[in-house]
Design an enzyme around this catalytic site. Structure first.
Site, PDB file in Angstrom:
ATOM      1  NE  ARG A  15       8.447   1.413  11.671  1.00  0.00           N
ATOM      2  CZ  ARG A  15       8.115   0.661  10.631  1.00  0.00           C
ATOM      3  NH1 ARG A  15       6.835   0.380  10.406  1.00  0.00           N
ATOM      4  NH2 ARG A  15       9.043   0.192   9.810  1.00  0.00           N
ATOM      5  CE  LYS A  75      11.414  -3.123   8.021  1.00  0.00           C
ATOM      6  NZ  LYS A  75      10.366  -3.447   7.017  1.00  0.00           N
ATOM      7  CE1 TYR A  94       4.151  -5.768   9.457  1.00  0.00           C
ATOM      8  CE2 TYR A  94       5.278  -4.081  10.753  1.00  0.00           C
ATOM      9  CZ  TYR A  94       4.120  -4.577  10.177  1.00  0.00           C
ATOM     10  OH  TYR A  94       2.942  -3.891  10.318  1.00  0.00           O
ATOM     11  CG  HIS A  96       8.449  -7.880   4.779  1.00  0.00           C
ATOM     12  ND1 HIS A  96       7.189  -7.863   4.197  1.00  0.00           N
ATOM     13  CD2 HIS A  96       8.434  -6.923   5.746  1.00  0.00           C
ATOM     14  CE1 HIS A  96       6.454  -6.929   4.773  1.00  0.00           C
ATOM     15  NE2 HIS A  96       7.179  -6.357   5.715  1.00  0.00           N
ATOM     16  CD  GLU A 118       5.882 -10.389   7.033  1.00  0.00           C
ATOM     17  OE1 GLU A 118       6.781 -11.143   6.631  1.00  0.00           O
ATOM     18  OE2 GLU A 118       5.949  -9.777   8.130  1.00  0.00           O
ATOM     19  CG  ASP A 270       9.209  -3.856   3.416  1.00  0.00           C
ATOM     20  OD1 ASP A 270      10.427  -3.760   3.624  1.00  0.00           O
ATOM     21  OD2 ASP A 270       8.376  -3.065   3.894  1.00  0.00           O
TER      22      ASP A 270
END
Length: 372
Positions: A15, A75, A94, A96, A118, A270
């Protein structure tokens, strides 16, 4: 503002933070964008596509991180990427952080302003920047389960939907949120028998209204979880607490009593996973076996379908990228309490309460930080 888009370097992550169409929108608003060479190759977007949209192409990641005021990616930054962040630079991706103390420590040390997709919220409730990837992961979880059930991959050799005269698989889904709804929709489509478990009666009611008698809805308590997990051929874990570690709903003892050759797919990996035996895996090596149960715990599942995932994600993130670029991060967060919920780390402080609690760190109120 100068916005940087590096190429993702996590295992089998294809991505990209911004599509050419998103770059064009940013350029039209007066912002500059620098994209690392081949950053969009995984979605079929070449450097020329980005240049036509108004971006400049950098030869490497060091140039992107060195020049950009804000980094937009997908990510969580890997160690080499975290080392490139600098004080005051905005990172929008993101993160996490709850199960990842080393990443959190590195981000704190960087002095960067780290906003996590998130934990951004919506006025109507929910997590609008997590939802697109939860939709993708929920649907992919059923594909992964079907593949893992095959004997060659360690499973019991069962077809999810069965055939006439042979019973279908029993699929149990933990969580009736976005992941659970989409997993249930896909599982029902295969012909599997589907049970969805959740503590929210309202969520179960919505599931019942959407899929009717094709799905059995069960209230989550210890007895019900145990009974359904032990009867399952597939268990999909999709339980999420925003910013916090996922609850361990299936213990090692319970897993050891599951059917040999059954499959667990931990979409919550995650955030640490909701099976006690879960550990992150990659697309290159997606499964492992514990107590004769196949575990699929890929931490970036939507990265396996990068075209679908990137465009779905950009539709959700672009308005926030524009707000951060147009107003600067302080003003954008002051004006939007839902975007402010995305602030996890800033200027050496942990600014998300659930993250701080999960990692045993001091919490700094973002309202105080923004008021200074």
């Amino acid at each position: 503002m100068l916005i940087g888009v590096p190429r993702e370097i996590k295992n089998h992550e294809y991505r990209v933070g911004l599509t050419p169409a998103s770059v064009r929108e940013l350029a039209a608003s007066g912002h500059a964008v620098v994209v690392e060479h081949d950053a969009g190759a995984g979605i079929g977007a070449g450097d020329a596509d980005y240049e036509r949209a108004g971006a400049t192409v950098a030869s490497d990641a060091a140039e992107v991180y060195g020049r950009a005021d804000m980094i937009v990616k997908v990510k969580e930054p890997q160690a080499v990427e975290r080392a490139r962040l600098r004080p005051g630079q905005v990172l929008f991706t993101y993160l996490h952080l709850a199960p990842d103390p080393q990443q959190c420590a590195d981000l704190v040390a960087s002095g960067a302003v780290c906003i996590a997709y998130e934990t951004v919220t919506a006025p109507t409730g929910g997590l609008p920047l997590l939802a697109p990837m939860s939709e993708v992961a929920g649907r992919m979880s059923v594909q992964a389960a079907a593949h893992s059930l095959e004997r060659a991959h360690g499973g019991c050799g069962m077809l999810l939907g069965g055939v006439p005269g042979v019973a279908p698989a029993q699929v149990v889904i933990l969580g009736a949120g976005v992941v659970g709804r989409h997993a249930a929709q896909m599982a029902v489509g295969t012909g599997a028998q589907v049970v969805v478990i959740d503590r929210s009666v309202d969520a179960l009611r919505r599931m019942d209204q959407q899929l009717g008698a094709r799905v059995a809805t069960v209230y989550s308590n210890a007895d019900n979880v145990e009974r359904e997990v032990l009867s399952a051929d597939v268990v999909i874990g999709g339980v999420l607490i925003p910013g916090a570690a996922a609850p361990k709903l299936v213990t090692r003892d319970l897993l050891a009593r599951m059917k040999p050759g059954s499959v667990v797919v931990d979409v919550a990996i995650d955030q640490g996973g909701c099976f006690e035996t879960s550990r992150p895996t990659t697309h290159a090596d997606p499964t492992y076996i514990v107590d004769r149960v196949v575990h699929y715990c890929v931490a970036n599942m939507p990265g396996g379908v990068p075209r679908t995932s990137t465009y779905a994600l950009n539709h959700a993130t672009l308005p926030f990228v524009l707000a951060l670029a147009d107003k600067g991060w302080r003003q954008a967060l002051r004006e939007d309490p839902h975007l402010r919920r995305g602030l996890n780390v800033a200027e050496g402080k942990v600014t998300h309460e659930e993250v701080a609690h999960a990692l045993g760190l001091a919490y700094s109120d973002p309202d105080v930080l923004l008021a200074d």
